[in-house]
Motif scaffolding. Structure first.
Motif, PDB file in Angstrom:
ATOM      1  N   ASN A 160      13.109  -3.830   2.832  1.00 29.63           N
ATOM      2  CA  ASN A 160      12.126  -2.949   3.464  1.00 29.63           C
ATOM      3  C   ASN A 160      10.811  -3.646   3.750  1.00 29.63           C
ATOM      4  OD1 ASN A 160      11.391  -3.180   0.757  1.00 29.63           O
ATOM      5  ND2 ASN A 160      10.773  -1.029   0.561  1.00 29.63           N
ATOM      6  N   TRP A 161      10.882  -4.941   4.015  1.00 29.19           N
ATOM      7  CA  TRP A 161       9.688  -5.677   4.408  1.00 29.19           C
ATOM      8  C   TRP A 161       9.484  -5.512   5.910  1.00 29.19           C
ATOM      9  CZ3 TRP A 161       6.930  -7.408   0.409  1.00 29.19           C
ATOM     10  CH2 TRP A 161       7.584  -7.652  -0.791  1.00 29.19           C
ATOM     11  N   ALA A 162       8.252  -5.215   6.319  1.00 30.24           N
ATOM     12  CA  ALA A 162       7.961  -4.985   7.737  1.00 30.24           C
ATOM     13  C   ALA A 162       7.230  -6.156   8.384  1.00 30.24           C
ATOM     14  CB  ALA A 162       7.117  -3.711   7.897  1.00 30.24           C
ATOM     15  N   LYS A 175       5.143  -3.414   3.597  1.00 33.36           N
ATOM     16  CA  LYS A 175       6.502  -2.886   3.589  1.00 33.36           C
ATOM     17  C   LYS A 175       6.612  -1.710   4.563  1.00 33.36           C
ATOM     18  CE  LYS A 175       8.261  -4.245  -0.931  1.00 33.36           C
ATOM     19  NZ  LYS A 175       8.959  -3.764  -2.154  1.00 33.36           N
ATOM     20  N   THR A 176       7.835  -1.302   4.819  1.00 31.93           N
ATOM     21  CA  THR A 176       8.063  -0.194   5.751  1.00 31.93           C
ATOM     22  C   THR A 176       7.530   1.125   5.215  1.00 31.93           C
ATOM     23  OG1 THR A 176      10.287   0.091   4.843  1.00 31.93           O
ATOM     24  CG2 THR A 176      10.082  -1.274   6.816  1.00 31.93           C
ATOM     25  N   ASP A 177       7.290   1.200   3.910  1.00 34.77           N
ATOM     26  CA  ASP A 177       6.727   2.421   3.334  1.00 34.77           C
ATOM     27  C   ASP A 177       5.203   2.427   3.368  1.00 34.77           C
ATOM     28  OD1 ASP A 177       6.090   0.599   1.380  1.00 34.77           O
ATOM     29  OD2 ASP A 177       7.285   1.519  -0.211  1.00 34.77           O
ATOM     30  N   GLY A 178       4.601   1.409   3.999  1.00 36.66           N
ATOM     31  CA  GLY A 178       3.157   1.351   4.140  1.00 36.66           C
ATOM     32  C   GLY A 178       2.419   0.783   2.953  1.00 36.66           C
ATOM     33  N   THR A 179       3.128   0.272   1.953  1.00 34.58           N
ATOM     34  CA  THR A 179       2.470  -0.350   0.811  1.00 34.58           C
ATOM     35  C   THR A 179       2.176  -1.817   1.103  1.00 34.58           C
ATOM     36  OG1 THR A 179       4.613  -0.835  -0.219  1.00 34.58           O
ATOM     37  CG2 THR A 179       3.504   1.213  -0.858  1.00 34.58           C
ATOM     38  N   GLN A 204       1.942  -5.042  -5.929  1.00 32.11           N
ATOM     39  CA  GLN A 204       1.355  -4.065  -5.018  1.00 32.11           C
ATOM     40  C   GLN A 204      -0.160  -4.010  -5.159  1.00 32.11           C
ATOM     41  OE1 GLN A 204       3.398  -0.336  -4.911  1.00 32.11           O
ATOM     42  NE2 GLN A 204       1.754   0.743  -3.840  1.00 32.11           N
ATOM     43  N   THR A 209      -0.327   4.076   0.815  1.00 30.75           N
ATOM     44  CA  THR A 209       0.869   3.853   1.629  1.00 30.75           C
ATOM     45  C   THR A 209       0.542   3.929   3.121  1.00 30.75           C
ATOM     46  OG1 THR A 209       1.428   6.208   1.537  1.00 30.75           O
ATOM     47  CG2 THR A 209       2.394   4.785  -0.150  1.00 30.75           C
ATOM     48  N   ASN A 210      -0.687   3.554   3.481  1.00 30.98           N
ATOM     49  CA  ASN A 210      -1.087   3.631   4.892  1.00 30.98           C
ATOM     50  C   ASN A 210      -1.541   2.292   5.453  1.00 30.98           C
ATOM     51  OD1 ASN A 210      -3.448   3.539   3.372  1.00 30.98           O
ATOM     52  ND2 ASN A 210      -4.553   4.990   4.692  1.00 30.98           N
ATOM     53  N   THR A 226      -3.280   2.466   8.980  1.00 32.27           N
ATOM     54  CA  THR A 226      -2.763   3.309  10.062  1.00 32.27           C
ATOM     55  C   THR A 226      -3.832   4.238  10.633  1.00 32.27           C
ATOM     56  OG1 THR A 226      -1.974   4.899   8.413  1.00 32.27           O
ATOM     57  CG2 THR A 226      -0.396   3.265   9.201  1.00 32.27           C
TER      58      THR A 226
END
Length: 295
Positions: A160-162, A175-179, A204, A209-210, A226
Motif C-alpha cells: 500500500n505504498w503510494a 501510503k495509500t491510506d494517507g499516512t 509513521q 491520514t491526509n 490533501t
C-alpha cells in the motif's frame, strides 16, 4: 487495445503511434545538462553541458529523478533505468561501476515511480510494493539494518505504498491510506518524529491520514496534505523550511497558505507550486544549491 480518445497516458500514446492513430504532440524526450563528472548526463562521456542535450533518441520516458551525480528513470513500458555515479550501488545494477549512459535494472516491467537520493534510490512498483538500494549506513534503505545493497530489495511486505522520496541519507513515503512514513538519518530531525533518533525501518509520522505527497531533501523534508497545506521539518540553516527563520524543527510545521499543490526539496532550498500555477522558492537560490549536499 486502448481507447484512443480523450486524455491518454504515455503508454497509450506509445501504442497509438504504433497503431498509426496518434495525431497529438510528440512524446516526451529526455534531456540533461550541468556537471557530468560521473556520466550523470547520460551522454556516454563525462563532458559538462551548459544547455540541455538529449539522452539518446527514444521518446518513451515516463518519469525521471536526479540524485547526487546519478539519475534514475522509468519508461512507459514499466522498465527501470539508471546512470551516473555508482560508488555505493545506487544505480541498482548489481555492481559499483559508474555508467555514462542509461542501463536497465533487471528485466521487470512493473516499476511505477522512482526517486534518486544522495547515494541511494527508492522506488514504488505498480502493485504498491516499495523497493530500495544503494548506501545504507544510516538505515535509509528501510531494511532494519545498515547493510548497503547494489540491487533492489523490497522494504517489508506491504503493498500500500503510494509515493516515496529519497533524500540525503534518509527516506520518506506516503501510503495509500494517507499516512506518512520516514526512516534513516535523523540528527537534524529530518524524520519528523519529534526526536533525533535514527530509524532503519519505516516509522509513521504522527497519526494523520491526509498526507498527499512528500519530498526528501538535504536532511530536511517537505510535504503537501490533501487540504492544500504545506509542511516542512528538519535542517533549516539556510531557511529551506520556509518558516522565515533558521530554526531546526523535528516535527512538521506549516508554511502559510492552503493552495499548495506540489513541493520539491533540494539540497538547501525548496520549490513548490500552487493551484494557480505559480512557482515559489526559498532557501539558498543563488546557484550554491545546485548539485551539492551540505553536511
Amino acid at each position: 487495445m486502448p481507447n484512443f480518445s480523450g486524455v491518454w497516458d504515455l503508454k497509450d500514446q506509445v501504442q497509438a503511434i504504433a497503431a498509426g492513430r496518434w495525431t497529438g504532440l510528440p512524446l516526451p524526450e529526455l534531456y540533461a545538462w550541468g556537471l557530468n563528472s560521473s556520466g550523470q548526463l547520460g551522454q556516454n562521456n563525462t563532458i559538462n553541458r551548459s544547455s540541455p542535450v538529449q539522452i539518446g533518441a527514444l521518446t518513451d520516458w515516463s518519469q525521471v529523478s536526479a540524485g547526487y551525480a546519478f539519475n534514475a528513470s522509468v519508461k512507459t513500458d514499466g522498465t527501470l533505468w539508471s546512470w551516473g555515479l555508482n560508488s555505493k550501488g545506487q544505480l541498482g545494477d548489481g555492481t559499483i561501476i559508474s555508467r555514462s549512459s542509461p542501463v536497465q535494472i533487471g528485466a521487470l516491467t512493473n516499476w511505477s515511480r522512482v526517486s534518486a537520493g544522495y547515494s541511494h534510490t527508492i522506488s514504488v512498483k505498480t502493485g504498491g510494493t516499495l523497493w530500495s538500494w544503494g548506501y545504507n549506513y544510516n538505515g535509509q534503505l528501510g531494511q532494519n539494518d545498515r547493510v548497503s545493497r547494489s540491487s533492489p530489495v523490497q522494504v517489508g511486505a506491504l503493498t500500500n505504498w503510494a509515493q516515496a522520496s529519497a533524500g540525503q541519507d534518509f527516506s520518506a513515503s506516503v501510503k495509500t491510506d494517507g499516512t506518512l512514513r520516514t526512516w534513516g538519518h535523523n540528527d537534524r530531525g529530518s524524520l519528523g518524529q519529534n526526536n533525533i533518533t535514527y530509524r532503519s525501518s519505516p516509522v509513521q509520522v504522527g497519526a494523520l491520514t491526509n498526507w498527499a505527497t512528500v519530498s526528501a531533501g538535504g536532511r530536511f523534508a517537505s510535504a503537501v496534505k490533501t487540504d492544500g497545506t504545506l509542511w516542512s521539518w528538519g535542517r533549516n540553516h539556510y531557511g529551506q523550511l520556509g518558516q522565515n527563520n533558521l530554526t531546526y524543527t523535528s516535527s512538521p510545521v506549516q508554511i502559510p497558505g492552503t493552495t499548495w499543490s506540489s513541493v520539491s526539496a533540494g539540497s538547501v532550498h525548496s520549490l513548490a507550486t500552487k493551484t494557480d500555477g505559480t512557482l515559489w522558492a526559498w532557501g539558498i537560490v543563488t546557484g550554491k544549491q545546485i548539485g551539492r549536499a551540505h553536511v
